[in-house]
Design a protein around this motif. Structure first.
Motif, PDB file in Angstrom:
ATOM      1  N   TRP A 108     -34.455 -10.905  -5.502  1.00  0.00           N
ATOM      2  CA  TRP A 108     -33.904  -9.625  -5.946  1.00  0.00           C
ATOM      3  C   TRP A 108     -32.404  -9.570  -5.695  1.00  0.00           C
ATOM      4  CZ3 TRP A 108     -31.206  -6.162  -3.037  1.00  0.00           C
ATOM      5  CH2 TRP A 108     -31.340  -6.209  -1.649  1.00  0.00           C
ATOM      6  N   GLN A 109     -31.921 -10.281  -4.667  1.00  0.00           N
ATOM      7  CA  GLN A 109     -30.487 -10.323  -4.415  1.00  0.00           C
ATOM      8  C   GLN A 109     -29.764 -11.115  -5.508  1.00  0.00           C
ATOM      9  OE1 GLN A 109     -30.800 -12.086  -0.540  1.00  0.00           O
ATOM     10  NE2 GLN A 109     -30.713 -10.117   0.528  1.00  0.00           N
ATOM     11  N   GLU A 120     -42.025 -12.275  -3.319  1.00  0.00           N
ATOM     12  CA  GLU A 120     -40.701 -12.075  -3.914  1.00  0.00           C
ATOM     13  C   GLU A 120     -40.774 -11.087  -5.081  1.00  0.00           C
ATOM     14  OE1 GLU A 120     -37.747 -12.930  -3.128  1.00  0.00           O
ATOM     15  OE2 GLU A 120     -38.192 -14.270  -1.455  1.00  0.00           O
ATOM     16  N   LEU A 171     -34.276  -2.165  -9.127  1.00  0.00           N
ATOM     17  CA  LEU A 171     -32.915  -2.533  -9.505  1.00  0.00           C
ATOM     18  C   LEU A 171     -32.507  -1.827 -10.790  1.00  0.00           C
ATOM     19  CD1 LEU A 171     -33.198  -6.368  -8.824  1.00  0.00           C
ATOM     20  CD2 LEU A 171     -32.464  -4.574  -7.252  1.00  0.00           C
ATOM     21  N   HIS A 176     -33.245 -13.516  -0.975  1.00  0.00           N
ATOM     22  CA  HIS A 176     -34.395 -13.202  -1.828  1.00  0.00           C
ATOM     23  C   HIS A 176     -33.953 -13.156  -3.290  1.00  0.00           C
ATOM     24  CE1 HIS A 176     -36.914 -12.248   1.658  1.00  0.00           C
ATOM     25  NE2 HIS A 176     -35.866 -11.596   2.140  1.00  0.00           N
ATOM     26  N   VAL A 179     -38.955  -7.360  -5.628  1.00  0.00           N
ATOM     27  CA  VAL A 179     -38.175  -6.964  -6.807  1.00  0.00           C
ATOM     28  C   VAL A 179     -38.634  -5.599  -7.305  1.00  0.00           C
ATOM     29  CG1 VAL A 179     -37.690  -7.514  -9.220  1.00  0.00           C
ATOM     30  CG2 VAL A 179     -37.638  -9.323  -7.499  1.00  0.00           C
ATOM     31  N   GLN A 191     -37.444  -2.767  -4.965  1.00  0.00           N
ATOM     32  CA  GLN A 191     -36.012  -2.495  -4.970  1.00  0.00           C
ATOM     33  C   GLN A 191     -35.589  -1.577  -6.105  1.00  0.00           C
ATOM     34  OE1 GLN A 191     -33.801  -3.318  -2.641  1.00  0.00           O
ATOM     35  NE2 GLN A 191     -35.443  -4.273  -1.464  1.00  0.00           N
TER      36      GLN A 191
END
Length: 295
Positions: free
Chosen positions: A178-179, A85, A94, A176, A89, A92
């Protein structure tokens, strides 16, 4: 460099024989499994209902609990899931979000969200993510802001963000962390007032936007005024900020804002001469002028 003890705990964990194995041989002789050459040992069989993390469940079939898998592999399975996980992250990238697992427990992640524009512009909101100990088969992780933000979806007392509306049922291999982080950022740009945790904020947004904006500005100022406070949780990996110190931070700032180009890097928007893939008027690839300059 500090190492998180959680990621290395698998090397210190031993597997115990189950009571079923100890008692199943009473009163009868058990046949021993064939030994492999050179004294090699076989790994224990994977429980039937242990689904690999990278393999999604079949569509239309209910997700079964993997309690037996956790009982057999315990921290091994949880460690792999959380490490995967956190890797997601990082991949991604973010925008405006920074997160760091706790030093003491990988089931707790520290984070901060930077809001660049909109109603909550200039807001810097620190938060903590709490992950269930039976992840990824349990409930949705919780995200709690250190200081409750004035927002329809944030509990004004506890600071917890309402994640149930986005993750009504946490689906393994589909949802997940990150979502969750991305959703926490999105709620500050797209305001939703249905079934709010803060009814006052929802009513003001729908009926008196100017007063809502005023309270949001006050909330942002309050959060930023506590930005330099010590973390509420005593953990060396907890996120903390320090006031601007030119002797310490000026050099780092210059490095971030100074873009160093290599001499052969073309400037953006300038014409560059060189070899072409196709010579004009022909279909000959990798073409170039035959008359090369004399050295």
């Amino acid at each position: 460099m500090n190492h998180n003890p959680f990621w290395s705990m698998s090397s210190n964990t031993s597997r115990k024989r189950s009571d079923f194995e100890d008692q199943s041989g009473l009163g009868e002789q058990r046949s021993s499994p064939a030994r492999l050459p050179f004294g090699k040992k076989q790994l224990p069989a994977i429980p039937k209902n242990a689904t690999p993390v990278t393999k999604p469940s079949a569509m239309g079939t209910p997700i079964q609990s993997t309690k037996d898998a956790h009982a057999s592999y315990g921290p091994f399975y949880l460690e792999y899931s959380l490490l995967a996980e956190f890797t997601l992250v990082i991949k991604q990238k973010l925008p405006g979000i920074y997160v760091q697992p706790s030093y003491k427990s990988a089931l707790m992640w520290f984070g901060v969200i930077f809001i660049r524009h909109g109603l909550y512009q200039d807001g810097v909101f620190k938060f903590t993510v709490y992950i269930p100990d039976n992840y990824p088969d349990g409930e949705c992780p919780k995200l709690v802001f250190d200081i409750p933000v004035f927002h329809p979806l944030v509990d004004p007392v506890s600071g917890e963000l309402d994640l149930k509306r986005a993750f009504t049922k946490w689906r393994r291999n589909h949802n997940h962390i990150w979502q969750v982080l991305m959703y926490a950022r999105t709620v500050f740009y797209k305001i939703n007032t249905t079934e709010p945790l803060n009814p006052e904020a929802a009513v003001l947004y729908d009926k008196d936007v100017q007063l809502f904006k005023s309270k949001v500005v006050d909330s942002v100022k309050l959060c930023n005024s506590h930005l330099f406070d010590q973390p509420k949780i005593d953990d060396p990996y907890a996120i903390s900020f320090s006031p601007w110190n030119p002797a310490v931070h000026e050099e780092a700032k210059e490095r971030m804002f100074t873009y160093k180009r290599r001499p052969d890097d073309p400037q953006k928007g300038t014409q560059v001469s060189g070899l072409s893939w196709v010579k004009p008027g022909t279909t000959q690839p990798f073409s170039k002028d035959d008359s090369s300059p004399q050295s």
